[in-house]
Design a protein around this motif. Sequence first.
Motif, PDB file in Angstrom:
ATOM      1  N   ILE A 179       2.648  11.829   2.511  1.00  0.00           N
ATOM      2  CA  ILE A 179       3.404  12.366   3.596  1.00  0.00           C
ATOM      3  C   ILE A 179       3.719  13.860   3.521  1.00  0.00           C
ATOM      4  O   ILE A 179       4.135  14.008   2.248  1.00  0.00           O
ATOM      5  N   GLU A 180       4.012  14.658   4.538  1.00  0.00           N
ATOM      6  CA  GLU A 180       4.406  15.835   4.287  1.00  0.00           C
ATOM      7  C   GLU A 180       6.032  15.709   4.230  1.00  0.00           C
ATOM      8  O   GLU A 180       6.544  14.765   4.957  1.00  0.00           O
ATOM      9  N   ALA A 181       6.710  16.481   3.463  1.00  0.00           N
ATOM     10  CA  ALA A 181       8.171  16.376   3.525  1.00  0.00           C
ATOM     11  C   ALA A 181       8.759  16.578   5.015  1.00  0.00           C
ATOM     12  O   ALA A 181       8.264  17.630   5.827  1.00  0.00           O
ATOM     13  N   GLY A 182       9.754  15.747   5.569  1.00  0.00           N
ATOM     14  CA  GLY A 182      10.219  16.060   6.749  1.00  0.00           C
ATOM     15  C   GLY A 182       9.387  15.535   7.878  1.00  0.00           C
ATOM     16  O   GLY A 182       9.660  15.419   8.978  1.00  0.00           O
ATOM     17  N   ALA A 183       8.346  14.776   7.697  1.00  0.00           N
ATOM     18  CA  ALA A 183       7.487  14.244   8.612  1.00  0.00           C
ATOM     19  C   ALA A 183       7.796  13.106   9.465  1.00  0.00           C
ATOM     20  O   ALA A 183       7.332  12.674  10.442  1.00  0.00           O
ATOM     21  N   SER A 217       0.817  -1.128  -0.007  1.00  0.00           N
ATOM     22  CA  SER A 217      -0.144  -0.103  -0.013  1.00  0.00           C
ATOM     23  C   SER A 217       1.039   1.304   0.039  1.00  0.00           C
ATOM     24  O   SER A 217       2.063   1.089   0.129  1.00  0.00           O
ATOM     25  N   ALA A 218       0.288   2.437  -0.011  1.00  0.00           N
ATOM     26  CA  ALA A 218       0.949   3.678   0.003  1.00  0.00           C
ATOM     27  C   ALA A 218       0.387   4.562   0.688  1.00  0.00           C
ATOM     28  O   ALA A 218      -0.950   4.637   0.878  1.00  0.00           O
ATOM     29  N   ILE A 266      10.542   5.843  -2.000  1.00  0.00           N
ATOM     30  CA  ILE A 266      10.105   7.347  -1.801  1.00  0.00           C
ATOM     31  C   ILE A 266      10.328   8.051  -2.940  1.00  0.00           C
ATOM     32  O   ILE A 266      11.188   7.747  -3.937  1.00  0.00           O
ATOM     33  N   GLU A 267       8.887   8.785  -3.582  1.00  0.00           N
ATOM     34  CA  GLU A 267       8.893   9.353  -5.041  1.00  0.00           C
ATOM     35  C   GLU A 267       8.920  10.938  -4.418  1.00  0.00           C
ATOM     36  O   GLU A 267       8.107  11.088  -3.825  1.00  0.00           O
ATOM     37  N   ASN A 268       9.912  11.531  -5.329  1.00  0.00           N
ATOM     38  CA  ASN A 268       9.921  12.999  -5.041  1.00  0.00           C
ATOM     39  C   ASN A 268       9.369  13.789  -6.232  1.00  0.00           C
ATOM     40  O   ASN A 268       9.836  13.325  -7.401  1.00  0.00           O
TER      41      ASN A 268
END
Length: 99
Positions: A67-71, A63-64, A81-83
């Motif tokens: 999230i917020e960056a740096g969380a 599953s996926a 992780i997809e940026n």
Amino acid sequence: MITSFNANNKMTMISEMRNDSIFQILEYDNLEGSDDLNLSIQLNFMKKSSVKLRQIRVILEDSAVKIEAGALSYMKGDIEIENKTGGIIGLGKKFFQVK
């Protein structure tokens, strides 16, 4: 995140939500164990003030989550992780883009 906080502290799960992913709210039962004097003083003050530390655990199995960056302070397992910024080049293009 690296900390001198003792990993042997016990936690209690106080809430859980299940869907494709599992979200759990964990609460530290007792705050103790630090090699740093300042952190030990802070933990003692929090303990006397009945402050409870909580953290979220997200369990993913095929599953996926978004999230917020740096969380996240800690990740374990095979996590991809997809940026969306496109790395340094993509970030530079967005910075210099005129609107």
